[in-house]
Design an enzyme around this catalytic site. Structure first.
Site, PDB file in Angstrom:
ATOM      1  N   GLU A  90       4.667   0.943  -2.186  1.00 42.06           N
ATOM      2  CA  GLU A  90       3.793   1.075  -2.000  1.00 42.06           C
ATOM      3  C   GLU A  90       2.631   2.320  -2.034  1.00 42.06           C
ATOM      4  O   GLU A  90       3.176   3.210  -2.146  1.00 42.06           O
ATOM      5  CB  GLU A  90       3.800   0.844  -0.947  1.00 42.06           C
ATOM      6  CG  GLU A  90       2.453   0.814   1.040  1.00 42.06           C
ATOM      7  CD  GLU A  90       0.985   0.316  -0.053  1.00 42.06           C
ATOM      8  OE1 GLU A  90       1.158  -1.178   0.562  1.00 42.06           O
ATOM      9  OE2 GLU A  90       0.304   0.999   0.238  1.00 42.06           O
ATOM     10  N   ASP A 117       2.566   4.148  -7.594  1.00 38.55           N
ATOM     11  CA  ASP A 117       1.731   2.984  -7.845  1.00 38.55           C
ATOM     12  C   ASP A 117       2.874   1.756  -9.060  1.00 38.55           C
ATOM     13  O   ASP A 117       4.002   1.922  -9.714  1.00 38.55           O
ATOM     14  CB  ASP A 117       0.835   3.391  -9.346  1.00 38.55           C
ATOM     15  CG  ASP A 117       0.082   1.963 -10.290  1.00 38.55           C
ATOM     16  OD1 ASP A 117       0.616   0.790 -10.285  1.00 38.55           O
ATOM     17  OD2 ASP A 117      -0.661   2.899 -10.393  1.00 38.55           O
ATOM     18  N   ASP A 140      -4.872  -7.158  -2.743  1.00 43.35           N
ATOM     19  CA  ASP A 140      -6.107  -6.865  -1.920  1.00 43.35           C
ATOM     20  C   ASP A 140      -7.227  -7.521  -3.664  1.00 43.35           C
ATOM     21  O   ASP A 140      -7.035  -7.435  -4.754  1.00 43.35           O
ATOM     22  CB  ASP A 140      -6.403  -4.698  -3.162  1.00 43.35           C
ATOM     23  CG  ASP A 140      -5.884  -3.735  -1.708  1.00 43.35           C
ATOM     24  OD1 ASP A 140      -6.107  -4.222  -1.355  1.00 43.35           O
ATOM     25  OD2 ASP A 140      -5.132  -3.731  -2.614  1.00 43.35           O
ATOM     26  N   LYS A 144     -15.716  -8.666  -6.423  1.00 47.10           N
ATOM     27  CA  LYS A 144     -16.283  -8.870  -7.345  1.00 47.10           C
ATOM     28  C   LYS A 144     -16.385  -8.681  -8.510  1.00 47.10           C
ATOM     29  O   LYS A 144     -15.168  -8.036  -9.392  1.00 47.10           O
ATOM     30  CB  LYS A 144     -16.738  -7.456  -7.181  1.00 47.10           C
ATOM     31  CG  LYS A 144     -18.020  -7.261  -5.607  1.00 47.10           C
ATOM     32  CD  LYS A 144     -18.858  -5.767  -5.561  1.00 47.10           C
ATOM     33  CE  LYS A 144     -19.710  -5.860  -4.211  1.00 47.10           C
ATOM     34  NZ  LYS A 144     -19.213  -4.436  -3.099  1.00 47.10           N
ATOM     35  N   ASP A 176      -5.194 -15.535  -0.072  1.00 46.22           N
ATOM     36  CA  ASP A 176      -5.744 -16.266   0.642  1.00 46.22           C
ATOM     37  C   ASP A 176      -7.199 -15.847  -0.069  1.00 46.22           C
ATOM     38  O   ASP A 176      -8.646 -16.469  -0.383  1.00 46.22           O
ATOM     39  CB  ASP A 176      -6.290 -15.393   1.881  1.00 46.22           C
ATOM     40  CG  ASP A 176      -6.766 -14.350   2.474  1.00 46.22           C
ATOM     41  OD1 ASP A 176      -6.389 -13.454   1.279  1.00 46.22           O
ATOM     42  OD2 ASP A 176      -7.998 -13.989   3.239  1.00 46.22           O
ATOM     43  N   THR A 212       1.700 -11.834   7.429  1.00 46.97           N
ATOM     44  CA  THR A 212       1.010 -10.779   7.529  1.00 46.97           C
ATOM     45  C   THR A 212      -0.012 -10.194   8.353  1.00 46.97           C
ATOM     46  O   THR A 212      -1.057 -10.851   8.491  1.00 46.97           O
ATOM     47  CB  THR A 212       1.364 -10.040   6.059  1.00 46.97           C
ATOM     48  OG1 THR A 212      -0.057 -10.643   5.796  1.00 46.97           O
ATOM     49  CG2 THR A 212       2.562 -10.477   4.758  1.00 46.97           C
ATOM     50  N   GLU A 215      -2.682 -11.556   5.471  1.00 48.40           N
ATOM     51  CA  GLU A 215      -2.695 -12.987   5.739  1.00 48.40           C
ATOM     52  C   GLU A 215      -3.704 -13.003   7.650  1.00 48.40           C
ATOM     53  O   GLU A 215      -4.582 -13.774   7.528  1.00 48.40           O
ATOM     54  CB  GLU A 215      -1.833 -13.397   6.268  1.00 48.40           C
ATOM     55  CG  GLU A 215      -1.630 -15.182   6.771  1.00 48.40           C
ATOM     56  CD  GLU A 215      -0.517 -15.426   6.466  1.00 48.40           C
ATOM     57  OE1 GLU A 215       1.038 -14.539   6.561  1.00 48.40           O
ATOM     58  OE2 GLU A 215      -0.230 -17.216   6.192  1.00 48.40           O
TER      59      GLU A 215
HETATM   60  C1  LIG Z   1      -4.504  -6.275   0.405  1.00 50.85           C
HETATM   61  S1  LIG Z   1      -3.334  -4.764   1.687  1.00 50.85           S
HETATM   62  C2  LIG Z   1      -1.881  -6.112   2.027  1.00 50.85           C
HETATM   63  C3  LIG Z   1      -0.885  -5.504   2.533  1.00 50.85           C
HETATM   64  C4  LIG Z   1       0.037  -6.916   2.950  1.00 50.85           C
HETATM   65  N1  LIG Z   1       1.041  -6.929   1.863  1.00 50.85           N
HETATM   66  C5  LIG Z   1      -0.493  -7.804   3.720  1.00 50.85           C
HETATM   67  O1  LIG Z   1       0.159  -8.491   3.714  1.00 50.85           O
HETATM   68  O2  LIG Z   1      -0.381  -7.173   4.878  1.00 50.85           O
HETATM   69  C6  LIG Z   1      -3.221  -4.573  -0.333  1.00 50.85           C
HETATM   70  C7  LIG Z   1      -1.288  -3.567  -0.085  1.00 50.85           C
HETATM   71  O3  LIG Z   1      -1.276  -3.121  -1.592  1.00 50.85           O
HETATM   72  C8  LIG Z   1      -0.967  -2.083  -1.983  1.00 50.85           C
HETATM   73  N2  LIG Z   1      -1.395  -2.014  -3.410  1.00 50.85           N
HETATM   74  C9  LIG Z   1      -2.180  -2.030  -4.257  1.00 50.85           C
HETATM   75  N3  LIG Z   1      -1.998  -1.150  -5.201  1.00 50.85           N
HETATM   76  C10 LIG Z   1      -0.796  -1.011  -5.628  1.00 50.85           C
HETATM   77  C11 LIG Z   1       0.183  -0.516  -6.868  1.00 50.85           C
HETATM   78  N4  LIG Z   1      -0.491  -0.751  -8.188  1.00 50.85           N
HETATM   79  N5  LIG Z   1       1.255  -0.165  -6.603  1.00 50.85           N
HETATM   80  C12 LIG Z   1       1.999  -0.341  -5.354  1.00 50.85           C
HETATM   81  N6  LIG Z   1       0.835  -0.349  -4.138  1.00 50.85           N
HETATM   82  C13 LIG Z   1      -0.366  -1.415  -4.728  1.00 50.85           C
HETATM   83  C14 LIG Z   1      -2.504  -1.308  -1.352  1.00 50.85           C
HETATM   84  O4  LIG Z   1      -1.976   0.835  -0.966  1.00 50.85           O
HETATM   85  C15 LIG Z   1      -2.260  -1.848   0.035  1.00 50.85           C
HETATM   86  O5  LIG Z   1      -1.647  -1.936   0.740  1.00 50.85           O
END
Ligand SMILES: C[S@@+](CC[C@H](N)C(=O)[O-])C[C@H]1O[C@@H](n2cnc3c(N)ncnc32)[C@H](O)[C@@H]1O
Length: 234
Positions: A90, A117, A140, A144, A176, A212, A215
């Site tokens: 994360e 990352d 994420d 857009k 989603d 999650t 979700e």
């Molecule tokens: C929309 S959230 C979903 C979180 C969780 N999986 C859920 O369903 O509740 C996306 C997560 O991915 C993490 N994230 C995005 N790009 C990432 C990357 N390149 N490496 C590690 N984490 C990443 C973000 O910080 C965020 O916590």
């Protein structure tokens, strides 16, 4: 005259990230967990390849969750499968702090955490054919069109996952967002080492997959949830 002696073409290209760095709302408890519990649950930030046997003991199947958010899904999975090993990746430190607090509360010993990352971590820290399953739940969506280039699941990312998976290993992605789901199905079709378990592209939601936070948000907004599961060819 510009300050930098580098011309536009000489300047190194900035990497496009799938997340925005934001640490603003870390709680004191999360901050403390990151300090106090890191030696127990954290994986050191260096360039060494991860050794699952060294981290968890020999013979444990390894699942890696990328972008675990608040970590509560990983917590549930680890509780339900204590004979399996889990690594969570994360980029958001407050989420990692929250997970560490949960791991200590449940006295779990089968989870380790990497902060950073996932794109870089996959390339530098994870050996070829070393992972049994990757979970990417609700990445994420960057809805857009001009931001689509920031989406985590793209050709290079799937190629990295395919390299790291053991033969017959699995990738499970959920989203989603209709257009992201369709794009992921198309990207998997284009990666020769991966085979989608569903001819239609979308698999039934496995009963073992916890719900999650994101979700629940998507469902509240009336979004359809897609489970996409692919297997690494032997
Ligand atoms: C929309 S959230 C979903 C979180 C969780 N999986 C859920 O369903 O509740 C996306 C997560 O991915 C993490 N994230 C995005 N790009 C990432 C990357 N390149 N490496 C590690 N984490 C990443 C973000 O910080 C965020 O916590």
């Amino acid at each position: 005259m510009p300050n930098s002696p580098l011309t536009e073409t000489m300047r190194p290209k900035r990497q496009i990230r799938s997340f925005v760095r934001r640490e603003g709302r870390i709680t004191p408890a999360q901050r403390e967990a990151l300090t106090e519990l890191w030696t127990r649950y954290g994986i050191e930030d260096n360039n060494a390849l991860l050794d699952c046997a060294l981290l968890f003991g020999p013979g444990k199947p390894l699942t890696v969750e990328i972008g675990f958010g608040d970590g509560q899904c990983l917590r549930q999975l680890a509780n339900a499968n204590q004979d399996m090993a889990y690594i969570g990746i994360e980029s958001h430190r407050p989420g990692a702090g929250r997970l560490l607090m949960s791991l200590q509360k449940d006295a779990l010993t089968n989870v380790k955490v990497l902060i950073g990352d996932a794109v870089d971590i996959l390339t530098t820290r994870i050996a070829s054919q070393s992972v049994d399953e990757f979970l990417i739940f609700f990445p994420d969506p960057w809805p857009k069109k001009r931001h689509h280039k920031r989406r985590l699941v793209n050709t290079d990312f799937l190629s990295s996952l395919a390299r790291c998976l053991k033969p017959n290993g699995l990738i499970h992605v959920t989203t989603d967002w209709d257009d992201y789901a369709k794009a992921i199905v198309d990207l998997i079709r284009a990666e020769s080492r991966l085979h989608n378990l569903s001819k239609q592209g979308y698999s039934p939601r496995p009963a073992s997959r916890p719900e999650t936070k994101y979700e629940r948000r998507g469902v509240r907004l009336g979004h359809q949830v897609y489970d996409i599961i692919a297997r690494r060819c032997p």
